[in-house]
Scaffold this motif. Sequence first.
Motif, PDB file in Angstrom:
ATOM      1  N   LYS A  93      70.098  41.075  17.702  1.00 51.90           N
ATOM      2  CA  LYS A  93      70.759  41.003  19.010  1.00 51.90           C
ATOM      3  C   LYS A  93      69.786  40.503  20.083  1.00 51.90           C
ATOM      4  CE  LYS A  93      70.817  44.335  21.718  1.00 51.90           C
ATOM      5  NZ  LYS A  93      70.798  45.580  22.409  1.00 51.90           N
ATOM      6  N   VAL A  94      68.574  41.043  20.086  1.00 55.88           N
ATOM      7  CA  VAL A  94      67.573  40.640  21.077  1.00 55.88           C
ATOM      8  C   VAL A  94      67.222  39.168  20.900  1.00 55.88           C
ATOM      9  CG1 VAL A  94      65.161  40.977  21.749  1.00 55.88           C
ATOM     10  CG2 VAL A  94      66.628  42.954  21.409  1.00 55.88           C
ATOM     11  N   GLN A  95      67.086  38.721  19.666  1.00 55.78           N
ATOM     12  CA  GLN A  95      66.740  37.320  19.412  1.00 55.78           C
ATOM     13  C   GLN A  95      67.864  36.391  19.863  1.00 55.78           C
ATOM     14  OE1 GLN A  95      65.484  36.497  15.410  1.00 55.78           O
ATOM     15  NE2 GLN A  95      64.940  34.381  15.895  1.00 55.78           N
ATOM     16  N   ILE A  96      69.113  36.778  19.663  1.00 54.95           N
ATOM     17  CA  ILE A  96      70.239  35.955  20.097  1.00 54.95           C
ATOM     18  C   ILE A  96      70.296  35.911  21.623  1.00 54.95           C
ATOM     19  CG2 ILE A  96      72.760  35.777  20.098  1.00 54.95           C
ATOM     20  CD1 ILE A  96      72.635  37.024  17.231  1.00 54.95           C
ATOM     21  N   LEU A  97      70.071  37.052  22.275  1.00 55.05           N
ATOM     22  CA  LEU A  97      70.024  37.062  23.744  1.00 55.05           C
ATOM     23  C   LEU A  97      68.904  36.167  24.257  1.00 55.05           C
ATOM     24  CD1 LEU A  97      70.680  40.809  24.610  1.00 55.05           C
ATOM     25  CD2 LEU A  97      72.089  38.865  25.284  1.00 55.05           C
ATOM     26  N   PHE A  98      67.733  36.239  23.622  1.00 57.33           N
ATOM     27  CA  PHE A  98      66.607  35.397  24.028  1.00 57.33           C
ATOM     28  C   PHE A  98      66.951  33.920  23.853  1.00 57.33           C
ATOM     29  CE2 PHE A  98      62.666  33.097  23.384  1.00 57.33           C
ATOM     30  CZ  PHE A  98      61.898  33.544  24.450  1.00 57.33           C
ATOM     31  N   ALA A  99      67.567  33.574  22.720  1.00 55.12           N
ATOM     32  CA  ALA A  99      67.934  32.179  22.459  1.00 55.12           C
ATOM     33  C   ALA A  99      68.982  31.682  23.448  1.00 55.12           C
ATOM     34  CB  ALA A  99      68.446  32.039  21.034  1.00 55.12           C
ATOM     35  N   ALA A 100      69.840  32.588  23.938  1.00 54.68           N
ATOM     36  CA  ALA A 100      70.872  32.209  24.900  1.00 54.68           C
ATOM     37  C   ALA A 100      70.312  32.069  26.313  1.00 54.68           C
ATOM     38  CB  ALA A 100      72.001  33.234  24.888  1.00 54.68           C
ATOM     39  N   GLY A 101      69.044  32.438  26.530  1.00 61.94           N
ATOM     40  CA  GLY A 101      68.410  32.266  27.831  1.00 61.94           C
ATOM     41  C   GLY A 101      68.271  33.543  28.635  1.00 61.94           C
ATOM     42  N   PHE A 102      68.589  34.679  28.061  1.00 63.65           N
ATOM     43  CA  PHE A 102      68.481  35.952  28.779  1.00 63.65           C
ATOM     44  C   PHE A 102      67.060  36.471  28.695  1.00 63.65           C
ATOM     45  CE2 PHE A 102      72.957  35.641  28.040  1.00 63.65           C
ATOM     46  CZ  PHE A 102      73.527  36.219  29.154  1.00 63.65           C
ATOM     47  N   ARG A 103      66.576  37.023  29.829  1.00 57.87           N
ATOM     48  CA  ARG A 103      65.267  37.667  29.866  1.00 57.87           C
ATOM     49  C   ARG A 103      65.446  39.048  30.472  1.00 57.87           C
ATOM     50  NH1 ARG A 103      65.205  33.917  27.200  1.00 57.87           N
ATOM     51  NH2 ARG A 103      63.760  32.188  27.132  1.00 57.87           N
ATOM     52  N   PHE A 104      64.599  39.948  30.087  1.00 56.56           N
ATOM     53  CA  PHE A 104      64.686  41.340  30.521  1.00 56.56           C
ATOM     54  C   PHE A 104      63.809  41.514  31.761  1.00 56.56           C
ATOM     55  CE2 PHE A 104      65.642  40.962  26.109  1.00 56.56           C
ATOM     56  CZ  PHE A 104      66.723  41.808  25.930  1.00 56.56           C
ATOM     57  N   ILE A 105      64.329  41.070  32.890  1.00 55.24           N
ATOM     58  CA  ILE A 105      63.573  41.113  34.139  1.00 55.24           C
ATOM     59  C   ILE A 105      64.269  42.044  35.114  1.00 55.24           C
ATOM     60  CG2 ILE A 105      62.559  38.819  33.907  1.00 55.24           C
ATOM     61  CD1 ILE A 105      64.823  37.738  35.617  1.00 55.24           C
ATOM     62  N   GLY A 106      63.564  42.440  36.131  1.00 58.22           N
ATOM     63  CA  GLY A 106      64.152  43.276  37.172  1.00 58.22           C
ATOM     64  C   GLY A 106      64.215  44.724  36.779  1.00 58.22           C
ATOM     65  N   CYS A 107      64.824  45.499  37.654  1.00 54.75           N
ATOM     66  CA  CYS A 107      64.865  46.944  37.452  1.00 54.75           C
ATOM     67  C   CYS A 107      66.242  47.415  37.008  1.00 54.75           C
ATOM     68  CB  CYS A 107      64.477  47.652  38.741  1.00 54.75           C
ATOM     69  SG  CYS A 107      65.567  47.253  40.106  1.00 54.75           S
ATOM     70  N   GLY A 108      67.145  46.511  36.722  1.00 57.75           N
ATOM     71  CA  GLY A 108      68.475  46.897  36.273  1.00 57.75           C
ATOM     72  C   GLY A 108      69.503  46.877  37.379  1.00 57.75           C
ATOM     73  N   SER A 109      69.088  46.671  38.612  1.00 56.53           N
ATOM     74  CA  SER A 109      70.049  46.637  39.713  1.00 56.53           C
ATOM     75  C   SER A 109      70.407  45.179  40.008  1.00 56.53           C
ATOM     76  CB  SER A 109      69.463  47.310  40.956  1.00 56.53           C
ATOM     77  OG  SER A 109      68.275  46.655  41.334  1.00 56.53           O
ATOM     78  N   HIS A 110      71.366  44.665  39.274  1.00 58.46           N
ATOM     79  CA  HIS A 110      71.834  43.292  39.467  1.00 58.46           C
ATOM     80  C   HIS A 110      73.354  43.304  39.486  1.00 58.46           C
ATOM     81  CE1 HIS A 110      72.645  43.271  35.162  1.00 58.46           C
ATOM     82  NE2 HIS A 110      71.407  43.682  34.975  1.00 58.46           N
ATOM     83  N   GLU A 111      73.925  42.210  39.889  1.00 65.37           N
ATOM     84  CA  GLU A 111      75.370  42.097  40.059  1.00 65.37           C
ATOM     85  C   GLU A 111      76.129  41.973  38.745  1.00 65.37           C
ATOM     86  OE1 GLU A 111      77.057  42.117  43.082  1.00 65.37           O
ATOM     87  OE2 GLU A 111      75.129  42.689  43.957  1.00 65.37           O
ATOM     88  N   GLY A 112      75.488  41.471  37.709  1.00 66.66           N
ATOM     89  CA  GLY A 112      76.186  41.178  36.462  1.00 66.66           C
ATOM     90  C   GLY A 112      76.442  42.395  35.603  1.00 66.66           C
ATOM     91  N   ASP A 113      77.167  42.161  34.510  1.00 69.74           N
ATOM     92  CA  ASP A 113      77.456  43.219  33.543  1.00 69.74           C
ATOM     93  C   ASP A 113      76.162  43.682  32.877  1.00 69.74           C
ATOM     94  OD1 ASP A 113      80.096  42.782  34.130  1.00 69.74           O
ATOM     95  OD2 ASP A 113      80.491  41.561  32.344  1.00 69.74           O
ATOM     96  N   LYS A 114      76.201  44.903  32.345  1.00 67.61           N
ATOM     97  CA  LYS A 114      75.063  45.407  31.587  1.00 67.61           C
ATOM     98  C   LYS A 114      74.944  44.623  30.293  1.00 67.61           C
ATOM     99  CE  LYS A 114      74.090  49.695  31.348  1.00 67.61           C
ATOM    100  NZ  LYS A 114      74.126  51.129  31.022  1.00 67.61           N
ATOM    101  N   LEU A 115      73.726  44.469  29.812  1.00 64.31           N
ATOM    102  CA  LEU A 115      73.518  43.796  28.533  1.00 64.31           C
ATOM    103  C   LEU A 115      74.142  44.636  27.418  1.00 64.31           C
ATOM    104  CD1 LEU A 115      69.836  42.590  28.922  1.00 64.31           C
ATOM    105  CD2 LEU A 115      71.906  41.234  29.131  1.00 64.31           C
ATOM    106  N   PRO A 116      74.649  43.994  26.385  1.00 64.44           N
ATOM    107  CA  PRO A 116      75.296  44.757  25.309  1.00 64.44           C
ATOM    108  C   PRO A 116      74.295  45.651  24.579  1.00 64.44           C
ATOM    109  CG  PRO A 116      75.051  42.466  24.685  1.00 64.44           C
ATOM    110  CD  PRO A 116      74.648  42.556  26.120  1.00 64.44           C
ATOM    111  N   THR A 117      74.794  46.793  24.137  1.00 60.16           N
ATOM    112  CA  THR A 117      73.933  47.723  23.412  1.00 60.16           C
ATOM    113  C   THR A 117      74.046  47.536  21.907  1.00 60.16           C
ATOM    114  OG1 THR A 117      75.662  49.391  23.500  1.00 60.16           O
ATOM    115  CG2 THR A 117      73.991  49.459  25.223  1.00 60.16           C
TER     116      THR A 117
END
Length: 156
Positions: A93-117
Amino acid sequence: MSINLEKHRRMELRKATETRVIRPPEPVPFHRGPEYLVAHACFNCRKSYKRPVEYSGKKPTPCHSCPDCGECMHEMGRSFKAPKAGDKRQWRKVQILFAAGFRFIGCGSHEGDKLPTELSELEDFLINNQEHPLKVAAPNNLMLPDGYRGAATAAN
């Protein structure tokens, strides 16, 4: 404690003729250490290490090599929490998110949906979140795990 009167007299003469300039002590520079460490992950070994982001000029260095296998480690972001090494589904899952362009930045307070668990939630998430705030890099289909043909390839 004896005072050397002659030395004191000469010092006062230098001060009066301005040949002895007394400067206040300069403050000691406060060294804060390295800027900070950022999580880097090796998808081959399924391990994560915190490494400094090294900049040569204006570009970051291409990659740190993994201490175990020597492959290139990928910069994940400061908020990355690595799954257990034996949890292959979470690493996929992490590798697919990385390949899609997602990075784990910030403190979690953003406008978008939470990343899938879970890996099962990933397909819908990638389709519905093309403009997500954590999607900060260009998608890279070469980073996708072997045999993956999901929403990450279809959406890009």
